[in-house]
Design a protein around this motif. Structure first.
Motif, PDB file in Angstrom:
ATOM      1  N   VAL A 190       0.414   3.204  51.360  1.00 54.24           N
ATOM      2  CA  VAL A 190      -1.147   3.603  50.703  1.00 54.24           C
ATOM      3  C   VAL A 190      -0.969   5.055  50.457  1.00 54.24           C
ATOM      4  N   THR A 191      -0.617   5.972  51.505  1.00 53.55           N
ATOM      5  CA  THR A 191      -0.553   7.336  51.623  1.00 53.55           C
ATOM      6  C   THR A 191       0.869   7.842  51.583  1.00 53.55           C
ATOM      7  N   TYR A 212       2.419   6.279  44.947  1.00 55.01           N
ATOM      8  CA  TYR A 212       2.029   6.130  43.464  1.00 55.01           C
ATOM      9  C   TYR A 212       2.331   4.665  42.988  1.00 55.01           C
ATOM     10  N   ARG A 214       2.733   1.888  44.719  1.00 56.45           N
ATOM     11  CA  ARG A 214       1.800   0.932  45.387  1.00 56.45           C
ATOM     12  C   ARG A 214       0.602   0.837  44.362  1.00 56.45           C
ATOM     13  N   HIS A 215       0.033   2.066  44.215  1.00 61.61           N
ATOM     14  CA  HIS A 215      -1.159   2.109  42.990  1.00 61.61           C
ATOM     15  C   HIS A 215      -1.041   1.221  41.993  1.00 61.61           C
ATOM     16  N   ARG A 218      -0.793  -2.360  42.445  1.00 59.39           N
ATOM     17  CA  ARG A 218      -2.062  -2.876  42.785  1.00 59.39           C
ATOM     18  C   ARG A 218      -3.207  -3.038  41.593  1.00 59.39           C
ATOM     19  N   ALA A 219      -3.061  -1.983  40.885  1.00 59.35           N
ATOM     20  CA  ALA A 219      -3.892  -1.989  39.700  1.00 59.35           C
ATOM     21  C   ALA A 219      -3.175  -2.693  38.490  1.00 59.35           C
TER      22      ALA A 219
END
Length: 267
Positions: A190-191, A212, A214-215, A218-219
């Motif tokens: 996540v971070t 980024y 992963r974001h 997940r989106a």
């Protein structure tokens, strides 16, 4: 040949060796694959023997039709190559005899097909048939595989591969790196502001972080899947470049021993 239903309107379509060669000739590909039967594993020995005999008869027809097509003035690629496909399930003696039979036909290359089985069984079959494949012709393992599968198969004499795995797995966040396998969907990323692979020069690793990517995944942003696919394809291309270089420089054995324990490891 075979008859099947069209996925468009359900009408019946027939395809045999000649039709297969004609379609591939129209496509103009560098390599045409022979028309064969890829059996279910395991299958009864009697059926496998009959299937292999049928595949040889089809191969003879493919060879004849390919020669005819390549001689035509309007052929898209008159230098199209024909590869035969070794079949025989998991029966070592049938596999070996089939490779002997097709090797005698003077084809442009030789594939090993129908090995969607366990890795150890696959390696065993490769080792069994490799001595009977012509030394001066391409050996092609169909539908394989992971980076470790590729290294193990090159170690056993295979030259060429195809597989949907790097692109398909990438779309689910399954990424190959020089340190092992990453599932970018995991919460620990996540971070994480590091690149997916510090040793990789692909557009993803040069410009974006693990967090980024992963974001994006997940989106359900399509860009995430695109970047992940780019990375895995870049990794596979680089792996093959490194294998070729190691072979040219006579150090493949050490390259193989160094990377097999790493590339299949899940991080």
């Amino acid at each position: 040949g075979v008859t099947f239903a069209s996925h468009i309107d359900g009408h019946r379509i027939f395809m045999g060796p000649e039709e297969s060669m004609q379609i591939q000739s129209h496509l103009g590909s560098t390599i045409a694959m022979a028309f064969d039967e890829c059996i279910e594993n395991p299958s009864p020995r009697d059926y496998v023997q009959k299937s292999v005999a049928r595949t040889i008869r089809w191969l003879e027809r493919c060879q004849k039709e390919m020669a005819r097509l390549n001689s035509l003035e309007d052929t898209v690629n008159p230098h199209q190559l024909l590869f035969g496909i070794n079949q025989g399930g998991t029966y070592e003696d049938i596999r070996v005899q089939h490779m002997k039979d097709i090797a005698a036909m003077g084809l442009d290359g030789y594939a090993i097909g129908g090995l969607a089985v366990g890795a150890e069984e696959m390696y065993h079959i490769i080792e069994a048939v490799e001595p009977f494949a012509p030394k001066d012709k391409i050996r092609y393992l169909m539908g394989v595989g992971t980076p470790v599968n590729i290294l193990e198969s090159v170690h056993r004499g295979v030259d060429l591969f195809d597989c949907v795995m790097p692109s398909r797995n990438a779309r689910h966040g399954h990424l190959f790196t020089w340190e092992g396998i990453i599932n970018i969907q995991n919460a620990k990323y996540v971070t994480d502001d590091r690149p997916v692979d510090a040793l990789c020069g692909c557009p993803l690793c040069r410009n974006h972080t693990r967090a980024y990517l992963r974001h994006l995944m997940r989106a359900n942003e399509m860009l995430g899947m695109r970047l992940a696919v780019m990375h895995n394809l870049w990794f596979y291309n680089t792996l093959m470049e490194e294998i070729r270089l190691a072979l040219d420089e006579g150090r493949f054995e050490s390259f193989y021993r160094e990377h097999v324990p790493i590339l299949g490891k899940r991080i």
